[in-house]
Design an enzyme around this catalytic site. Structure first.
Site, PDB file in Angstrom:
ATOM      1  N   CYS A 114      -6.770   1.455 -10.302  1.00  0.00           N
ATOM      2  CA  CYS A 114      -5.525   1.463  -9.543  1.00  0.00           C
ATOM      3  C   CYS A 114      -4.948   0.044  -9.451  1.00  0.00           C
ATOM      4  CB  CYS A 114      -5.853   2.013  -8.156  1.00  0.00           C
ATOM      5  SG  CYS A 114      -4.635   1.600  -6.946  1.00  0.00           S
TER       6      CYS A 114
ATOM      7  N   GLU B 227     -13.596  10.936  -4.122  1.00  0.00           N
ATOM      8  CA  GLU B 227     -12.679  10.877  -5.278  1.00  0.00           C
ATOM      9  C   GLU B 227     -13.409  11.313  -6.548  1.00  0.00           C
ATOM     10  OE1 GLU B 227     -10.745   7.043  -6.238  1.00  0.00           O
ATOM     11  OE2 GLU B 227     -11.006   7.621  -8.326  1.00  0.00           O
TER      12      GLU B 227
ATOM     13  N   HIS C  94     -18.964   9.805  -3.986  1.00  0.00           N
ATOM     14  CA  HIS C  94     -17.676   9.472  -3.369  1.00  0.00           C
ATOM     15  C   HIS C  94     -16.721  10.662  -3.532  1.00  0.00           C
ATOM     16  CE1 HIS C  94     -13.798   7.528  -2.720  1.00  0.00           C
ATOM     17  NE2 HIS C  94     -14.466   6.581  -2.077  1.00  0.00           N
TER      18      HIS C  94
ATOM     19  N   HIS D  75     -10.703   6.240   4.508  1.00  0.00           N
ATOM     20  CA  HIS D  75     -12.015   5.769   4.955  1.00  0.00           C
ATOM     21  C   HIS D  75     -11.893   4.614   5.936  1.00  0.00           C
ATOM     22  CE1 HIS D  75     -14.470   7.678   1.475  1.00  0.00           C
ATOM     23  NE2 HIS D  75     -14.417   8.426   2.538  1.00  0.00           N
TER      24      HIS D  75
ATOM     25  N   CYS E 246      -2.592   0.307   1.094  1.00  0.00           N
ATOM     26  CA  CYS E 246      -1.912   0.469  -0.195  1.00  0.00           C
ATOM     27  C   CYS E 246      -0.917   1.621  -0.045  1.00  0.00           C
ATOM     28  CB  CYS E 246      -2.935   0.813  -1.269  1.00  0.00           C
ATOM     29  SG  CYS E 246      -3.799   2.343  -0.860  1.00  0.00           S
TER      30      CYS E 246
END
Ligand code: SF4
Length: 281
Positions: free
Chosen positions: A192, A124, A122, A40, A12
């Site tokens: 997203c 984020e 995670h 990742h 992305c």
């Protein structure tokens, strides 16, 4: 056997940007560190390591070298620690993640407790929790909502890579279980677009094939969600990190095999999987 690729898959813009920033910094500085994996995906991490990018856990582990902030972002305390140590910081946080962080900051400042739908472990989510200045909680699923006591003003965000369906269902459960105690609730769609578009392409492809191969790192949340999306269409689905993990037995009797890949999966890994499938076919 026909092999069909999803119309949208792989890197992305946020991941591509982070990898390019790391490559440029490595070319300029010779060596630097990243606060956790830049993305990742082990193949990408190995390639960056060859260029001089070493993964560390904290700014203290950088020992004076420059640090790159991965696409997942970090909590503000981590940024502050890097600044205290006088480290050069290259911030490759994806703009979509920055948007979630800014919402968390603004909403907590406005008196809301921020509820994040996502995996609390995670990077984020850990980062976004930090931007809410301690006034936030993260829930990996709806079950975790059963036994919790929530404040009366809450704002709900999602980890960027969740699916639309799961986020909608989470918000529904939140209302079902806690409406009595809620005075005000805001829902911010922090999903997203790059992720939702890949999920839609995966769903469409999964309906046309009789086997799906999802290429991407085990730690990659968006890759795992692509596998869930494909499985939900009732098609046999396997997630692989590299071509060598494909089992020939999966292909027996298959006429059409679909390939999709997570946002942190490089094109080389996708091409290698397609080549291996052709070889086995
Ligand atoms: S999946 Fe979305 S939020 Fe995550 S890095 Fe890519 S563009 Fe950014």
């Amino acid at each position: 056997m026909e092999i069909i690729r999803a119309s949208d898959m792989g890197f992305c813009f946020g991941v591509r940007r982070a990898v390019e920033m790391a490559e440029r910094a490595a070319a300029e500085l010779g060596e630097l560190t990243s606060l956790g994996s830049v993305v990742h995906n082990q193949q990408v991490v190995r390639r960056l390591a060859e260029l001089g990018v070493q993964v560390v856990r904290t700014p203290a582990d950088a020992h004076g070298r420059a640090v790159i902030v991965p696409s997942h972002g970090v909590a503000p305390e981590v940024m502050a620690e890097a600044a205290r140590r006088g480290l050069r910081v290259i911030d490759a946080t994806c703009p979509m993640v920055t948007r979630s962080q800014q919402w968390a900051k603004r909403l907590s400042r406005d008196g809301f407790t921020v509820i994040i739908f996502g995996n609390p472990d995670h990077p984020e989510v850990r980062g976004v929790l930090g931007w809410a200045q301690g006034k936030a909680m993260a829930f990996p699923d709806e079950n975790a909502l059963q036994s919790v006591l929530l404040p009366s003003r809450i704002a709900v965000l999602s980890q960027t890579t969740q699916t639309e369906g799961r986020f909608a269902s989470f918000v529904g459960s939140l209302l079902d279980l806690h409406l009595k105690g809620i005075r005000e609730m805001r829902v911010i769609n922090t999903l997203c677009n790059a992720t939702t578009s890949k999920q839609a392409a995966t769903r469409e492809l999964a309906r046309k094939v009789d086997l799906m191969i999802v290429v991407g790192g085990r730690e990659s949340a968006n890759t795992r969600h692509l596998a869930e999306v494909a499985s939900a269409e009732g098609v046999e689905t396997h997630q692989v990190e590299e071509a060598s993990q494909i089992d020939a037995a999966w292909l027996r009797g298959r006429a059409r095999v679909g390939i999709t890949a997570g946002a942190s999966t490089p094109n080389e890994a996708i091409d290698a999987v397609a080549a291996r499938l052709r070889e086995l076919a």
